[in-house]
Design an enzyme around this catalytic site. Structure first.
Site, PDB file in Angstrom:
ATOM      1  N   PRO A   2       0.155  91.280  98.032  1.00 27.81           N
ATOM      2  CA  PRO A   2       0.742  92.578  97.757  1.00 27.81           C
ATOM      3  C   PRO A   2       2.133  92.721  98.348  1.00 27.81           C
ATOM      4  O   PRO A   2       2.311  92.581  99.551  1.00 27.81           O
ATOM      5  CB  PRO A   2      -0.220  93.566  98.436  1.00 27.81           C
ATOM      6  CG  PRO A   2      -1.163  92.730  99.228  1.00 27.81           C
ATOM      7  CD  PRO A   2      -0.715  91.329  99.216  1.00 27.81           C
ATOM      8  N   GLU A   3       3.087  93.005  97.507  1.00 28.84           N
ATOM      9  CA  GLU A   3       4.422  93.361  97.964  1.00 28.84           C
ATOM     10  C   GLU A   3       4.630  94.840  97.605  1.00 28.84           C
ATOM     11  O   GLU A   3       3.684  95.513  97.206  1.00 28.84           O
ATOM     12  CB  GLU A   3       5.462  92.447  97.306  1.00 28.84           C
ATOM     13  CG  GLU A   3       5.215  90.958  97.629  1.00 28.84           C
ATOM     14  CD  GLU A   3       6.267  90.019  97.071  1.00 28.84           C
ATOM     15  OE1 GLU A   3       7.427  90.436  96.963  1.00 28.84           O
ATOM     16  OE2 GLU A   3       5.924  88.874  96.747  1.00 28.84           O
ATOM     17  N   HIS A  92     -16.319  90.584 101.740  1.00 30.47           N
ATOM     18  CA  HIS A  92     -15.191  90.874 102.625  1.00 30.47           C
ATOM     19  C   HIS A  92     -14.804  92.349 102.655  1.00 30.47           C
ATOM     20  O   HIS A  92     -13.656  92.683 102.906  1.00 30.47           O
ATOM     21  CB  HIS A  92     -13.998  90.006 102.231  1.00 30.47           C
ATOM     22  CG  HIS A  92     -14.309  88.541 102.290  1.00 30.47           C
ATOM     23  ND1 HIS A  92     -14.544  87.878 103.469  1.00 30.47           N
ATOM     24  CD2 HIS A  92     -14.472  87.618 101.308  1.00 30.47           C
ATOM     25  CE1 HIS A  92     -14.815  86.602 103.214  1.00 30.47           C
ATOM     26  NE2 HIS A  92     -14.782  86.417 101.911  1.00 30.47           N
ATOM     27  N   ARG A 116      -8.873  86.979 103.881  1.00 34.82           N
ATOM     28  CA  ARG A 116      -8.170  86.186 104.905  1.00 34.82           C
ATOM     29  C   ARG A 116      -7.970  86.928 106.208  1.00 34.82           C
ATOM     30  O   ARG A 116      -7.572  86.344 107.198  1.00 34.82           O
ATOM     31  CB  ARG A 116      -6.821  85.700 104.341  1.00 34.82           C
ATOM     32  CG  ARG A 116      -7.014  84.615 103.295  1.00 34.82           C
ATOM     33  CD  ARG A 116      -5.723  84.259 102.612  1.00 34.82           C
ATOM     34  NE  ARG A 116      -4.868  83.431 103.438  1.00 34.82           N
ATOM     35  CZ  ARG A 116      -3.709  82.957 103.038  1.00 34.82           C
ATOM     36  NH1 ARG A 116      -3.263  83.250 101.841  1.00 34.82           N
ATOM     37  NH2 ARG A 116      -2.992  82.207 103.821  1.00 34.82           N
TER      38      ARG A 116
END
Length: 278
Positions: A2-3, A92, A116
């Site tokens: 994500p930017e 997750h 992550r």
DNA sequence: CGTAGACCCTGCGCGC
DNA sequence: TGCGCGCAGGGTCTAC
């Protein structure tokens, strides 16, 4: 992953369902993120009402009525999803929030999901979230007037580092990441290896314009969906930004036909066109 | 000070 | 089909 455009897309899609909603309860299933989640502090926000959803760079800010709130960063693989309450947990799904309220709101659940675990979930009970120390060193927003040609020239003055590295630096400009920097430099026709201090004002103007255009275009399209990025409503593949340079190694440049090249800069892949980026 | 590199962690695609 | 490898869009810390 994500930017800025992806985070902005999430912000916009959370705004309508969550604005005015009251936090009811929270479960922390795995506190091991970039910083360990302070569970008690998160729980202390129960009963508080969400004022609105903001964004600063790649940070999502859930402001609460009366001050404080949640500060969320998605890292590389993080997502914020809204699902019906009691939806089967993803492996997750690290944090789940439920809401009070009428109708649909009380049946919805917000989840922070991050395989992550490079992401971040922080809470503050009081004060302006925008004053959080983590945000203090961020550069201007790309759409802000402070992100000007003069500013870029000033920051680049005498710098020997490659322009790509400079634009990746969050203290120079907030929200740009590896993908969009590649896209911006392709759009501006600037070689990513060029030393920042050697770029002319006219070319900085092109970089600035390209930054705004590329990001605005991506937000319009709702962010990239490389891999399996989903917006919070769970839709997948709805958004697909057409990338001109990133990930197109050995494919023809869409402007001049030269073969797109991939190099490594500071340990990250850079894609550019040796034919038309100077 | 400015800059480059290592590191944090899991998942995926690729070649064998 | 299974396995090992390299790579991944984030930020932070350390050392030069």
């Amino acid at each position: 992953m994500p930017e800025l455009p992806e985070v902005e897309t999430i912000r916009r899609s959370l705004q309508e369902p969550l604005e005015g909603a009251r936090l009811l309860s929270v479960q922390v299933r795995d506190r091991r993120l970039r910083r360990p989640i302070a569970v008690a502090a998160l729980e202390r926000l129960n009963g508080r009402q969400i004022a609105d959803i903001g964004r600063r760079g790649k940070y999502l800010l859930l402001h609460l009525v009366g001050g404080g709130g949640l500060l969320i960063h998605l890292g590389m693989s993080g997502r914020v999803v809204l699902v019906p309450r009691d939806t089967v947990l993803d492996l997750h799904d690290h944090v789940c929030w439920q809401f009070e309220g009428d109708g649909a709101r009380c049946g919805v659940e917000m989840r922070f999901r991050d395989p992550r675990r490079f992401g971040l979930v922080l809470s503050r009970a009081t004060g302006d979230l925008g004053e959080h120390p983590l945000l203090a060193s961020l550069g201007p927003e790309p759409f802000d007037a402070a992100f000007s040609v003069d500013y870029l020239r000033e920051r680049a003055a005498r710098s020997r580092r490659p322009v790509k590295n400079m634009l990746m630096d969050a203290s120079v400009v907030a929200g740009l990441g590896n993908i969009y920097v590649c896209e911006v430099l392709w759009a501006a026709g600037v070689n990513p290896k060029t030393q920042a201090g050697r770029i002319s004002p006219a070319r900085w103007a092109r970089v600035r314009e390209a930054t705004i255009e590329v990001l605005a275009g991506a937000i319009d399209q709702g962010g990239t969906t490389l891999n399996d990025f989903r917006d919070p409503s769970g839709e997948m593949g709805y958004f697909q930004v057409r990338l001109q340079a990133y990930g197109r190694e050995a494919q023809p440049c869409l402007r001049c036909g030269s073969s797109i090249r991939r190099i490594s800069q500071s340990g990250r892949s850079t894609f550019y066109c040796p034919g038309c980026q100077h």
